[in-house]
Design a protein around this motif. Structure first.
Motif, PDB file in Angstrom:
ATOM      1  N   PRO A  82     -51.212  12.687  -7.211  1.00  0.00           N
ATOM      2  CA  PRO A  82     -49.815  12.207  -7.730  1.00  0.00           C
ATOM      3  C   PRO A  82     -50.612  12.345  -9.544  1.00  0.00           C
ATOM      4  O   PRO A  82     -49.091  12.864  -9.989  1.00  0.00           O
ATOM      5  CB  PRO A  82     -48.837  11.043  -7.630  1.00  0.00           C
ATOM      6  CG  PRO A  82     -50.377  11.229  -5.740  1.00  0.00           C
ATOM      7  CD  PRO A  82     -51.606  11.399  -6.237  1.00  0.00           C
TER       8      PRO A  82
ATOM      9  N   ASP B  27     -48.133  14.820 -11.315  1.00  0.00           N
ATOM     10  CA  ASP B  27     -46.624  14.527 -12.671  1.00  0.00           C
ATOM     11  C   ASP B  27     -47.212  14.652 -14.304  1.00  0.00           C
ATOM     12  O   ASP B  27     -46.331  14.965 -14.548  1.00  0.00           O
ATOM     13  CB  ASP B  27     -46.478  13.342 -12.435  1.00  0.00           C
ATOM     14  CG  ASP B  27     -45.473  12.170 -13.784  1.00  0.00           C
ATOM     15  OD1 ASP B  27     -44.332  12.766 -12.955  1.00  0.00           O
ATOM     16  OD2 ASP B  27     -45.935  11.772 -14.552  1.00  0.00           O
TER      17      ASP B  27
ATOM     18  N   SER C 295     -43.219  19.328  -9.069  1.00  0.00           N
ATOM     19  CA  SER C 295     -42.452  17.304  -8.551  1.00  0.00           C
ATOM     20  C   SER C 295     -41.096  17.860  -8.799  1.00  0.00           C
ATOM     21  O   SER C 295     -41.074  18.709  -9.601  1.00  0.00           O
ATOM     22  CB  SER C 295     -43.766  16.576 -10.179  1.00  0.00           C
ATOM     23  OG  SER C 295     -42.477  15.475  -9.779  1.00  0.00           O
TER      24      SER C 295
ATOM     25  N   VAL D 253     -41.209  15.938  -3.927  1.00  0.00           N
ATOM     26  CA  VAL D 253     -41.838  17.425  -4.269  1.00  0.00           C
ATOM     27  C   VAL D 253     -41.157  18.820  -3.211  1.00  0.00           C
ATOM     28  O   VAL D 253     -40.574  18.521  -2.576  1.00  0.00           O
ATOM     29  CB  VAL D 253     -43.474  17.502  -3.640  1.00  0.00           C
ATOM     30  CG1 VAL D 253     -44.176  16.743  -4.581  1.00  0.00           C
ATOM     31  CG2 VAL D 253     -43.918  17.169  -2.770  1.00  0.00           C
TER      32      VAL D 253
ATOM     33  N   LEU E 287     -43.092  13.191  -1.457  1.00  0.00           N
ATOM     34  CA  LEU E 287     -44.567  13.014  -2.126  1.00  0.00           C
ATOM     35  C   LEU E 287     -45.695  12.042  -0.893  1.00  0.00           C
ATOM     36  O   LEU E 287     -46.502  12.987  -0.237  1.00  0.00           O
ATOM     37  CB  LEU E 287     -45.024  12.574  -3.309  1.00  0.00           C
ATOM     38  CG  LEU E 287     -46.363  12.640  -3.650  1.00  0.00           C
ATOM     39  CD1 LEU E 287     -47.371  14.018  -3.622  1.00  0.00           C
ATOM     40  CD2 LEU E 287     -46.851  12.472  -4.937  1.00  0.00           C
TER      41      LEU E 287
END
Length: 357
Positions: free
Chosen positions: A143, A147, A170, A176, A192
């Motif tokens: 994650p 990002d 994202s 997502v 996500l």
């Protein structure tokens, strides 16, 4: 041209592909998609015969392969939901008995899996690439990476046909957009956390996920570089549909060309003179496969405006279709390998290590 020799003296090679019991009974060189390979081997004085594999006839396949001097394999890692674990065990057994197997399952696990993208990321064909060896590492690290760096492409370690290859973008802190690389699968928008949970199966049985930065020049197509051992034997360029927006249209045909095709001579020079030898040294490979290919996307242009290339996959399990120039090259490679493989099969099994490549 190879010397003519009697059928009894000619080295024997089985060409293996997946099918069912009926396909095994009906298989002939003339009706096989590998017809050109059978013909090229014959020109080199090698007697080739078909060997259709299915799990139900594993014992029969094993017995056939044990009678051979060599084996050439065209079987995908995943086909119709079936993996090739049973075949791989057969190939290990016949290689241990002294049969030349290309490509040996242990070599597939070195260079025919997506982990090779991470292992060779510093060779000059690499991109921003990471590896997740466990579900916990993936859920903890991915994650933040998504990002921070924009769209990513996730790839399960062993697969084909875009199965388990995902573009992930994202949309905000929680959501997502994901798109799998196989067929005409459309993008999905989901949390996500839900996508991370869906990916848990990729870690079953010691599986891994490889994570690369998405390449913006993907719409310009993919270049497949066909190899026999360390030599380029042709190219195929294709506009691909996988990971593209829904309105991108259908994939284009793969345009085949020989090894001397002018647009790809810089790539050829890199493959033959730099990247392939470096990969072999890094991975501890003594004998590269008789036929394999490397798929490249266009990377960012360099300071001089020249193309760079980013490796996205190496295929060693079932390399097809192939350029018209490739069958004769791979037949010559196989004939040379068989010529080095002297002695009777019992002596090889007793005195020689397994032959791979």
């Amino acid at each position: 041209m190879a010397k003519a020799q009697s059928p009894d003296m000619a080295p024997k090679v089985a060409i293996v592909w997946r099918g069912d019991a009926q396909a095994r009974r009906d298989a002939t060189p003339e009706t096989s998609r590998q017809k050109a390979v059978f013909e090229a081997l014959a020109r080199q004085g090698v007697a080739a015969e078909p060997c259709v594999f299915c799990e139900e006839l594993a014992h029969e396949v094993r017995e056939q392969l044990l009678r051979m001097d060599g084996v050439l394999v065209w079987v995908d890692p995943i086909s119709g939901g079936l993996r090739r674990d049973v075949l791989d065990e057969i190939l290990r057994a016949v290689a241990a008995a002294g049969v030349v197997v290309s490509t040996h399952p242990d070599l597939v696990l070195k260079m025919g899996v997506k982990e090779v993208l991470y292992a060779t990321r510093e060779l000059g064909w690499g991109a921003d690439t990471h590896l997740y060896a466990s579900r916990a590492a993936f859920e903890a690290e991915f994650p933040g990476r998504l990002d921070a760096s924009g769209p990513r492409v996730l790839k399960q370690n062993r697969g084909n046909g875009g199965i388990g290859v995902w573009k992930v973008e994202s949309l905000d802190a929680w959501m997502v957009r994901v798109q799998e690389g196989r067929g005409d699968v459309e993008p999905r928008v989901l949390p996500l956390r839900a996508f991370l949970y869906e990916c848990r199966t990729y870690f079953d049985g010691g599986g891994k996920l490889i994570d690369q930065a998405f390449q913006p020049r993907l719409p310009e197509g993919m270049i497949r570089c066909y190899m026999s051992e360390g030599r380029v034997v042709g190219f195929g360029r294709q506009i691909i549909r996988g990971l593209m927006p829904a309105d991108a249209g259908p994939p284009g045909p793969r345009i085949m060309s020989g090894p001397d095709h002018p647009p790809f001579q810089a790539l050829r020079a890199k493959m033959e003179g730099d990247w392939t030898p470096a990969m072999a040294r890094l991975l501890g490979i003594d004998a590269l496969p008789v036929i394999w290919d490397a798929d490249f996307l266009y990377g960012p242009r360099d300071a001089a405006g020249e193309d760079t290339y980013v490796l996205c996959e190496i295929n060693v399990s079932s390399v097809f279709p192939i350029p018209d120039e490739a069958p004769d090259e791979l037949a010559r490679t196989m004939a040379r390998r068989l010529a080095r493989h002297v002695g009777s099969k019992p002596e090889r099994a007793a005195d020689s290590p397994a032959q791979t490549g």
